[in-house]
Design an enzyme around this catalytic site. Structure first.
Site, PDB file in Angstrom:
ATOM      1  N   SER A 133      17.184  49.240  85.288  1.00  0.00           N
ATOM      2  CA  SER A 133      17.806  49.082  86.615  1.00  0.00           C
ATOM      3  C   SER A 133      18.982  49.997  86.894  1.00  0.00           C
ATOM      4  O   SER A 133      19.458  50.032  88.039  1.00  0.00           O
ATOM      5  CB  SER A 133      18.239  47.628  86.816  1.00  0.00           C
ATOM      6  OG  SER A 133      17.122  46.826  87.135  1.00  0.00           O
ATOM      7  N   LYS A 136      18.687  52.201  89.909  1.00  0.00           N
ATOM      8  CA  LYS A 136      19.072  51.824  91.269  1.00  0.00           C
ATOM      9  C   LYS A 136      20.235  52.675  91.772  1.00  0.00           C
ATOM     10  O   LYS A 136      20.433  52.815  92.987  1.00  0.00           O
ATOM     11  CB  LYS A 136      19.438  50.335  91.317  1.00  0.00           C
ATOM     12  CG  LYS A 136      18.233  49.395  91.148  1.00  0.00           C
ATOM     13  CD  LYS A 136      18.660  47.942  91.216  1.00  0.00           C
ATOM     14  CE  LYS A 136      17.457  46.999  91.281  1.00  0.00           C
ATOM     15  NZ  LYS A 136      16.767  46.849  89.995  1.00  0.00           N
ATOM     16  N   SER A 190      21.109  43.071  91.092  1.00  0.00           N
ATOM     17  CA  SER A 190      20.032  43.969  90.676  1.00  0.00           C
ATOM     18  C   SER A 190      18.718  43.589  91.353  1.00  0.00           C
ATOM     19  O   SER A 190      17.653  43.558  90.736  1.00  0.00           O
ATOM     20  CB  SER A 190      19.858  43.947  89.150  1.00  0.00           C
ATOM     21  OG  SER A 190      19.177  45.091  88.706  1.00  0.00           O
TER      22      SER A 190
END
Length: 425
Positions: A133, A136, A190
């Site tokens: 993640s 991102k 997230s």
């Protein structure tokens, strides 16, 4: 062979030899410089083509168990040295005399000065890894400049198509949310659902695929040539990879924006109710524990998948310095990802402000092969290069008159001597 012919050949040698020596010297020097700049396929720098020993990165003992890592592309030598030749190493890279970094389980990491871009140290900074993640942040770098935070967006069914059980904000099909709420959901929780919506918006007519294309284009602009996104959220996808160095480039671009810094530093936010769907509003907390437990923390991003293991990006300010840490492939025993990041930040803050082993390149600084393009002639570095080439040519130009005069003088003497001998017979 007559004496006159011998003298003439000697004169020819006097004429030609200085030209050969002078013309050949730059080529020899260039060959030596090229040999000194070679790197091995694994990214290890070499001296005159001989690989330097790899210095192992400090790690806990006994070694932690690791799952099988995915295959990664071959690392091109030019890209292994982006940011400086010292960074082209799969092992530990630290300034001379620096204290030994903490023992962490991350397979690669990097600590840099967020303001100057100076790289303070790292472990395999250009080694390929899987992002999870922290990817991102690339979505934010690519899309945030183009979306109005006040814009209201309706969530579609396809936005909620992501891996079951993975992290989400809790958006509802048909619900309406501001872009700002989506960014908060992306960075605090997230949210993979928020990532899909933001990628769709940023991709325009291309939808989510267009958003992913924008992410990859942004990575190239930043010089993050080891990064390739296959999903907007960082959920594992085919051919998806990055490096600790690339993540530092991406994070630095994010932290350069005041809106991103505000989102990343938010500890608590509220997701609004959706009256049309009879859902109440609810709070979301920032899951980056660095922000809650590390003095001076500015935020960042956590990540985890079964394939990537733990990844982490974090920034903090102390005594007028702002440092950034990125790490990939960490296992949680004995420390969580953010704790490993905190330990590396402590190590970085303990180094002198002048400590440096490399540099985070600037946007647009590199060409498609990871090299700095040649500047325009007559200015800056190009003018310096022109001056150097002129100095390299000058010994050749200056050496010609002396050689020619010497040869002519010998020829004149020979002709006069043998001319007198023929006249006396």
């Amino acid at each position: 062979m007559t004496r006159g012919l011998l003298v003439l050949r000697a004169a020819s040698a006097v004429l030609v030899l200085p030209l050969l020596v002078t013309a050949g010297a730059p080529a020899v020097a260039g060959t030596r410089r090229a040999a000194a700049a070679q790197v091995t396929p694994s990214g290890q720098p070499t001296a005159a083509g001989v690989a330097t020993p790899r210095r192992p990165c400090p790690a806990p003992t006994p070694p932690v168990a690791r799952p099988t890592r995915p295959a990664v592309p071959p690392l091109e030598p030019a890209r292994a040295a982006v940011g400086g030749p010292e960074l082209a190493s799969a092992g530990l890279v630290v300034p001379p005399g620096a204290a030994t970094p903490p023992k962490v389980t991350a397979t690669s990491w990097l600590v840099a000065d967020l303001s100057s871009g100076a790289v303070l140290g790292g472990c395999g900074p250009h080694e390929y890894g899987v992002p999870a993640s922290v990817q991102k942040l690339l979505l934010a770098a690519a899309v945030m400049p183009h979306l109005d935070p006040a814009r209201m967006v309706e969530v579609t069914e396809s936005d909620l198509d992501f891996e079951p059980g993975s992290s989400a904000v809790g958006l509802v099909d048909g619900g309406r949310y501001s872009v700002e709420t989506l960014w908060l959901g992306l960075l605090l929780n997230s949210g993979n659902d928020a990532a899909n919506v933001l990628a769709r918006l940023g991709g325009g007519a291309g939808g989510v695929a267009g958003g992913i294309a924008a992410m990859n284009a942004e990575a190239r602009q930043l010089g993050a040539y080891q990064t390739h996104a296959a999903t907007p959220s960082g959920l594992d996808g085919p051919g998806q990879y990055t490096s600790a160095y690339d993540m530092a480039l991406i994070a630095r671009a994010c932290f350069a924006r005041s809106d991103f810094r505000r989102y990343a530093a938010t500890k608590l936010a509220q997701v609004p109710a959706q009256k049309a769907y009879n859902t109440k509003g609810y709070p979301i907390w920032n899951d980056n524990q660095l922000l809650h437990q590390y003095p001076g923390a500015l935020g960042g991003k956590t990540g985890y998948t079964d394939l990537a293991r733990h990844s982490f990006v974090g920034a903090a300010e102390r005594d007028g310095r702002t440092l950034l840490v990125t790490l990939l492939g960490a296992e949680t025993p004995p420390l969580a990802g953010w704790q490993q990041g905190a330990a590396l930040l402590d190590w970085g803050f303990g180094l002198p402000a002048s400590a440096k082993v490399g540099q985070l390149v600037s946007r647009g600084q590199l060409d498609s092969r990871g090299r700095s393009p040649a500047p325009a002639a007559g200015t800056g570095q190009a003018k310096l290069n022109d001056d150097r080439r002129a100095r390299t040519r000058w010994p050749l130009i200056a050496g010609v008159p002396a050689a020619v005069l010497s040869g002519l003088l010998i020829l004149i003497l020979v002709r006069r001597r043998f001319g007198r001998r023929r006249a006396g017979h």
